[in-house]
Scaffold this motif. Structure first.
Motif, short mmCIF file in Angstrom:
data_model
loop_
_atom_site.label_atom_id
_atom_site.label_comp_id
_atom_site.label_asym_id
_atom_site.label_seq_id
_atom_site.Cartn_x
_atom_site.Cartn_y
_atom_site.Cartn_z
N SER A 6 31.50 19.25 33.95
CA SER A 6 32.17 20.55 33.88
C SER A 6 31.61 21.35 32.72
O SER A 6 31.37 20.81 31.65
N PRO A 7 31.42 22.64 32.95
CA PRO A 7 30.88 23.48 31.89
C PRO A 7 31.97 23.85 30.89
O PRO A 7 33.15 23.80 31.19
N HIS A 8 31.55 24.24 29.70
CA HIS A 8 32.51 24.73 28.72
C HIS A 8 33.01 26.12 29.14
O HIS A 8 34.21 26.37 29.15
N VAL A 9 32.10 27.00 29.53
CA VAL A 9 32.45 28.34 29.97
C VAL A 9 32.56 28.33 31.49
O VAL A 9 31.74 27.73 32.18
N CYS A 10 33.57 29.00 32.02
CA CYS A 10 33.76 29.00 33.47
C CYS A 10 32.61 29.72 34.17
O CYS A 10 32.25 30.84 33.78
N PRO A 11 32.06 29.12 35.22
CA PRO A 11 30.96 29.75 35.95
C PRO A 11 31.32 31.10 36.58
O PRO A 11 30.45 31.93 36.80
N CYS A 12 32.61 31.33 36.87
CA CYS A 12 32.99 32.56 37.58
C CYS A 12 32.85 33.80 36.73
O CYS A 12 32.86 34.92 37.24
N GLY A 13 32.73 33.64 35.40
CA GLY A 13 32.50 34.78 34.54
C GLY A 13 33.73 35.55 34.11
O GLY A 13 33.63 36.58 33.45
N ARG A 14 34.91 35.04 34.43
CA ARG A 14 36.14 35.74 34.03
C ARG A 14 36.25 35.77 32.51
O ARG A 14 35.90 34.81 31.83
N LEU A 86 28.38 36.05 39.04
CA LEU A 86 29.32 36.60 40.01
C LEU A 86 29.84 37.92 39.48
O LEU A 86 30.19 38.03 38.30
N SER A 87 29.94 38.89 40.37
CA SER A 87 30.54 40.17 40.04
C SER A 87 31.56 40.51 41.13
O SER A 87 31.20 40.62 42.30
N VAL A 88 32.82 40.63 40.73
CA VAL A 88 33.86 41.01 41.69
C VAL A 88 33.92 42.53 41.69
O VAL A 88 34.16 43.16 40.66
N LYS A 89 33.69 43.12 42.86
CA LYS A 89 33.66 44.57 43.01
C LYS A 89 35.03 45.15 43.33
O LYS A 89 35.36 46.24 42.89
N ALA A 90 35.82 44.43 44.13
CA ALA A 90 37.14 44.93 44.52
C ALA A 90 38.01 43.78 45.00
O ALA A 90 37.51 42.78 45.53
N HIS A 91 39.31 43.92 44.79
CA HIS A 91 40.29 42.95 45.26
C HIS A 91 41.47 43.76 45.80
O HIS A 91 42.02 44.58 45.08
N GLN A 92 41.79 43.55 47.06
CA GLN A 92 42.85 44.34 47.68
C GLN A 92 43.79 43.43 48.46
O GLN A 92 43.36 42.71 49.35
N ARG A 93 45.06 43.48 48.10
CA ARG A 93 46.07 42.76 48.87
C ARG A 93 46.51 43.68 50.00
O ARG A 93 47.01 44.78 49.75
N LEU A 94 46.30 43.28 51.23
CA LEU A 94 46.58 44.13 52.38
C LEU A 94 48.04 44.09 52.78
O LEU A 94 48.59 45.10 53.21
N ASP A 95 48.66 42.92 52.66
CA ASP A 95 50.09 42.73 52.91
C ASP A 95 50.48 41.40 52.26
O ASP A 95 49.70 40.84 51.50
N ALA A 96 51.66 40.90 52.57
CA ALA A 96 52.14 39.69 51.90
C ALA A 96 51.26 38.46 52.15
O ALA A 96 51.24 37.54 51.33
#
Length: 138
Positions: A6-14, A86-96
């Motif tokens: 496991s890396p020290h820094v998260c791979p996802c880049g958060r 990784l670059s997250v461009k958008a996150h949209q919750r459409l409904d529940a």
């Protein structure tokens, strides 16, 4: 990097509120380590944890978070592929119970060729857990 390390820094880049990289154990690592007890709280967190699972070649986590209607029987990794970010461009919750996440993931193959995966992924929330369903690539 293998699924057992496991890396020290998260791979996802958060990052945190001060733009410091989060530790793997405080980010995607908690979902990988305790799949049953610690589900990702939203589709973006699940998508990030899946990216980290690809980096770490954690096939059991990837398969478990794939919706059963679309889950492949097996998963193989490209040996020698190196994930670059990784670059997250958008996150949209459409409904529940439905959400979409648009992202770009970059990798370099063993020949040195860099590729980008730009996808709008679809997720569904069932039985208290988010699952990846499928996505459209750009």
């Amino acid at each position: 990097m293998s699924a057992t390390s496991s890396p020290h820094v998260c791979p996802c880049g958060r990052t945190d509120t001060h733009q410091r990289a989060l530790a793997y154990s405080a980010c995607c690592g908690k979902y990988h380590a305790d799949f049953e007890g610690t589900p990702a709280p939203d589709a973006e967190a699940l998508m990030r944890s899946r990216y980290s699972a690809f980096v770490l070649q954690n096939a059991p986590y990837l398969l478990a978070t794939w919706h059963p209607s679309r889950r492949p029987a097996t998963l193989e990794f490209d040996p020698g592929a190196r994930w670059l970010g990784l670059s997250v461009k958008a996150h949209q919750r459409l409904d529940a119970s439905h959400a979409e996440v648009e992202f770009v993931a970059r990798q370099r193959d063993t020949s040195g060729r860099a590729t980008r995966l730009h996808e709008r992924s679809r997720f569904v929330h069932e039985e208290g857990r988010w699952f990846y369903v499928d996505g459209d690539q750009f």
